[in-house]
Design a protein around this motif. Structure first.
Motif, PDB file in Angstrom:
ATOM      1  N   THR A 121      36.860  31.063  35.170  1.00 48.27           N
ATOM      2  CA  THR A 121      38.003  31.529  34.372  1.00 48.27           C
ATOM      3  C   THR A 121      37.669  31.523  32.884  1.00 48.27           C
ATOM      4  OG1 THR A 121      38.984  29.308  34.153  1.00 48.27           O
ATOM      5  CG2 THR A 121      39.616  30.614  36.082  1.00 48.27           C
ATOM      6  N   LEU A 124      34.497  34.758  32.757  1.00 49.58           N
ATOM      7  CA  LEU A 124      34.821  36.166  33.037  1.00 49.58           C
ATOM      8  C   LEU A 124      36.134  36.544  32.367  1.00 49.58           C
ATOM      9  CD1 LEU A 124      33.896  36.277  36.840  1.00 49.58           C
ATOM     10  CD2 LEU A 124      32.448  36.842  34.869  1.00 49.58           C
ATOM     11  N   ASN A 125      36.098  37.575  31.549  1.00 46.59           N
ATOM     12  CA  ASN A 125      37.306  38.015  30.846  1.00 46.59           C
ATOM     13  C   ASN A 125      38.405  38.451  31.807  1.00 46.59           C
ATOM     14  OD1 ASN A 125      36.130  37.558  28.334  1.00 46.59           O
ATOM     15  ND2 ASN A 125      35.281  39.638  28.218  1.00 46.59           N
ATOM     16  N   SER A 126      38.009  38.956  32.978  1.00 47.21           N
ATOM     17  CA  SER A 126      38.998  39.448  33.940  1.00 47.21           C
ATOM     18  C   SER A 126      39.801  38.313  34.577  1.00 47.21           C
ATOM     19  CB  SER A 126      38.299  40.255  35.041  1.00 47.21           C
ATOM     20  OG  SER A 126      37.346  39.452  35.715  1.00 47.21           O
ATOM     21  N   LEU A 127      39.327  37.068  34.452  1.00 44.23           N
ATOM     22  CA  LEU A 127      40.005  35.941  35.090  1.00 44.23           C
ATOM     23  C   LEU A 127      40.851  35.130  34.117  1.00 44.23           C
ATOM     24  CD1 LEU A 127      37.305  34.587  37.583  1.00 44.23           C
ATOM     25  CD2 LEU A 127      39.292  36.037  38.049  1.00 44.23           C
ATOM     26  N   ARG A 128      41.036  35.656  32.892  1.00 42.64           N
ATOM     27  CA  ARG A 128      41.947  34.999  31.956  1.00 42.64           C
ATOM     28  C   ARG A 128      42.625  36.067  31.112  1.00 42.64           C
ATOM     29  NH1 ARG A 128      36.887  34.187  29.667  1.00 42.64           N
ATOM     30  NH2 ARG A 128      36.678  34.871  27.490  1.00 42.64           N
ATOM     31  N   PRO A 129      43.814  35.778  30.587  1.00 40.87           N
ATOM     32  CA  PRO A 129      44.550  36.783  29.796  1.00 40.87           C
ATOM     33  C   PRO A 129      43.851  37.055  28.476  1.00 40.87           C
ATOM     34  CG  PRO A 129      45.655  34.655  29.709  1.00 40.87           C
ATOM     35  CD  PRO A 129      44.567  34.523  30.730  1.00 40.87           C
ATOM     36  N   LYS A 130      44.214  38.176  27.886  1.00 44.94           N
ATOM     37  CA  LYS A 130      43.635  38.527  26.588  1.00 44.94           C
ATOM     38  C   LYS A 130      44.115  37.566  25.516  1.00 44.94           C
ATOM     39  CE  LYS A 130      43.208  43.484  27.576  1.00 44.94           C
ATOM     40  NZ  LYS A 130      43.596  44.856  27.146  1.00 44.94           N
ATOM     41  N   LYS A 141      49.776  37.883  26.021  1.00 45.94           N
ATOM     42  CA  LYS A 141      50.018  38.439  27.348  1.00 45.94           C
ATOM     43  C   LYS A 141      49.947  37.322  28.377  1.00 45.94           C
ATOM     44  CE  LYS A 141      48.428  41.983  30.571  1.00 45.94           C
ATOM     45  NZ  LYS A 141      47.420  43.046  30.836  1.00 45.94           N
ATOM     46  N   SER A 144      48.005  36.975  34.829  1.00 48.96           N
ATOM     47  CA  SER A 144      48.422  37.617  36.067  1.00 48.96           C
ATOM     48  C   SER A 144      48.456  36.592  37.188  1.00 48.96           C
ATOM     49  CB  SER A 144      47.441  38.735  36.436  1.00 48.96           C
ATOM     50  OG  SER A 144      46.165  38.192  36.757  1.00 48.96           O
ATOM     51  N   GLN A 147      44.947  35.593  38.131  1.00 49.64           N
ATOM     52  CA  GLN A 147      44.332  34.676  37.177  1.00 49.64           C
ATOM     53  C   GLN A 147      44.847  33.251  37.364  1.00 49.64           C
ATOM     54  OE1 GLN A 147      45.417  36.822  33.646  1.00 49.64           O
ATOM     55  NE2 GLN A 147      43.495  37.985  33.560  1.00 49.64           N
TER      56      GLN A 147
END
Length: 582
Positions: A121, A124-130, A141, A144, A147
């Motif tokens: 988490t 990887l950027n995809s596994l945490r919010p911006k 944000k 998800s 996440q």
């Protein structure tokens, strides 16, 4: 170090402070000090890995997952509650089914999987919010569902894994030694290894996470966990493995279940109808209908079908020995005192999580180039406790002076009582310091969550943490000592399980207390500068004083297992001689 040799063994002995280390070559490759480097090394590495991610969890949830500050503190308390309670489950499984080696090995692997997920988490950027915008918190944000699922799955696995390691490796290591002296020396080192891992995780790992990279800090925990597992397994050829004999905690549960299932059974008038074990003539305890908690006696009443032809138990959950019944009675008698310790630990749990939130709002700089990580301030408690334990150990030699001044020797109840008082004093100091912090924030009009830090040094938090550490040095060892003195011999290993259950329950209760206060008052908003955390501390201090009064009543009414009063129980700290489970 000095060397000595004999025809049978060659030993190397040495002293570090009060601890003695003795390594002997007895000609046997199994058990003994041959296992020491593997077990101690594994414990230090696994505790470093297991708490490296946990110590900074509040800050990670706030900064990287945009979790509400109070919610992050609540999550931290739940994780710590599991960290204290789940080792009891691991000990039961080890004692009853798999053995310590398998439970520790499997738990270490599970912990590795969990920390890997947490590390992903952060990687990887995809596994945490911006990341949030620079100006408005509303631009953050929310994570998800995926996440959150990956994060909390990692936290759950990592917590489960490290919990399964704590009791089992220590017990497994103690079982490698025959003499109580060697076991006592081993426990000195196992505590040192645990504290070393905790201090390093709360300072070095937390600093890397805060100042260098969350990803690097978490992956270092993964590496330490895997190396610790390899070190532990590498010593397998030297270990002595013991067959699981059953958990004493389960035997207590059997008594309760059996007494409930036989609740309609009329108690016999003679002792001949009670079950004393396969060899009935060896009656260890005489139970009569007039004893305390007599409803539990039904668990030891024999009826048709309860025993086999050789007088062994046929249905363990319907029939127990008289000794097992008396063991449970001893534990039940301790419950009032045990319950008084729950709210002794609850304010500490609240204080720990809230102190991290306070530190986030304060100036944590030490000089122009170094800033203390918010989570690292809690290391002050551990350092204070360690120094206090050393001083208390030295003061034990002054016990005759205490007796001369007070007319009676100090007891274990005095030690626990001092811990209660110090805990309340710590809460009072916390309230006063928080009041000062709030005045400073209001003076500089810092009423927004994104305002700069309060111009007040985080070092102001140290006095309250030092008091907490000194208090822990009094009441935690005091509780362990009390349980060891008062529990039956076959339940001595459950003494620290009682303390662990106290701490775990306190962490869960702290989440309830914080949630109730947050729902019914405005003391704990997202922005602490706009709240009244000082009122929360005053409330906990008042409840702590009431709990201290409850403790005094319980201590006054308590009668020891030999019928003695609380004033006759000496203050002893030699828990290592009783195979303590840390």
């Amino acid at each position: 170090m000095e060397s000595s040799a004999s025809s049978k063994a060659k030993c190397i002995t040495g002293n570090i402070g009060e601890a003695e280390l003795k390594l002997c070559d007895t000609g046997s490759k199994r058990a003994g000090w041959n296992t020491f480097p593997f077990i101690i090394g594994a414990m230090a590495l696994l505790m470093l890995a297991g708490t490296g991610w946990m110590a900074n969890l509040i800050v990670y949830l706030i900064q990287e997952f945009h979790v509400n500050r109070i919610d992050a503190a609540q999550t931290f308390n739940v994780v710590n509650g599991c960290f204290c309670l789940l080792p009891i489950l691991g000990a039961i499984i080890a004692d009853s089914f798999l053995g310590c080696f398998l439970v520790a090995s499997i738990s270490s692997f599970i912990a590795s999987m969990g920390v890997v997920l947490v590390s992903l988490t952060a990687t990887l950027n995809s596994l945490r919010p911006k990341l949030c915008g620079n100006n408005k918190s509303s631009s953050c944000k929310a994570p998800s569902n995926l996440q959150f699922a990956v994060l909390y799955a990692g936290i759950a696995l990592a917590t489960l894994g490290v919990s399964g390691v704590r009791f089992t490796i220590a017990t497994f290591g103690a079982n490698q030694f025959e003499s109580q002296k060697d076991q006592s020396t081993f426990f000195n080192w196992i505590f040192f290894a645990q504290y070393a891992g905790l201090v390093l995780s709360g300072t070095l790992i937390v600093y890397i996470e805060d100042s260098v990279s969350w990803s690097l800090g978490f992956w270092l925990c993964v590496g330490a966990n895997l190396i610790g597992l390899v070190v532990f397994i590498a010593g397998n050829r030297y270990y002595r493995h013991e067959t699981p004999q059953g958990s004493p905690i389960l035997s207590l549960a059997r008594v309760l279940v059996a007494s409930i299932r036989k609740r309609k059974l009329q108690l016999p008038l003679t002792s001949d109808e009670f079950y004393y074990g396969p060899h009935g003539q060896d009656k260890e305890v005489d139970v009569s209908a007039g004893k305390n908690f007599r409803f539990l006696n039904r668990a030891a009443v024999k009826i048709d079908g309860d025993t086999e032809s050789d007088n062994s138990i046929a249905k363990p959950w319907r029939l127990c020995t008289v000794q097992q019944v008396e063991d449970l009675k001893c534990v039940v008698k301790m419950l009032p005192l045990w319950s008084s310790s729950i709210f002794l630990s609850t304010p500490i749990a609240v204080q720990n999580s809230m102190t991290v939130l306070q530190a986030l709002t304060m100036d944590r700089h030490l000089g122009p180039h170094f800033m203390i990580p918010a989570a690292s301030v809690l290391v002050t408690i551990m350092i204070s406790a360690l120094v206090s334990l050393a001083l208390i150990d030295r003061l034990r030699s002054r016990l005759p002076l205490w007796k001369k001044l007070t007319g009676s020797p100090p007891t274990v109840f005095h030690r626990i009582g001092v811990g209660h008082i110090l805990n309340v004093l710590g809460l009072i100091v916390s309230a006063l310091i928080e009041s000062r912090r709030l005045r400073t924030a209001h003076l500089h009009h810092l009423q927004n969550v994104n305002d700069p830090t309060v111009p007040m040094s985080a070092l102001w938090l140290f006095p309250q943490l030092i008091l907490v550490g000194i208090g822990e040095a009094f009441h935690f060892p005091g509780q362990v000592s009390l349980y060891f003195q008062e529990f039956p011999a076959n339940l001595s290993n459950s003494a620290t399980a009682m303390v662990a259950a106290t701490i775990g329950t306190a962490y869960y209760l702290s989440t309830v207390v914080v949630d109730l206060v947050r729902r019914s008052t405005g003391w704990l908003p997202e922005n602490l500068n706009d709240g009244r955390l000082d009122c929360m501390y005053w409330l906990l201090g008042g409840l702590g004083m009431a709990n201290f009064g409850y403790y005094l009543v319980c201590a006054k009414l308590y009668k020891g297992k030999d019928g003695s009063s609380s004033s006759s129980l000496p203050m002893t700290d030699d828990v290592g001689e009783n195979k303590m489970r840390p």
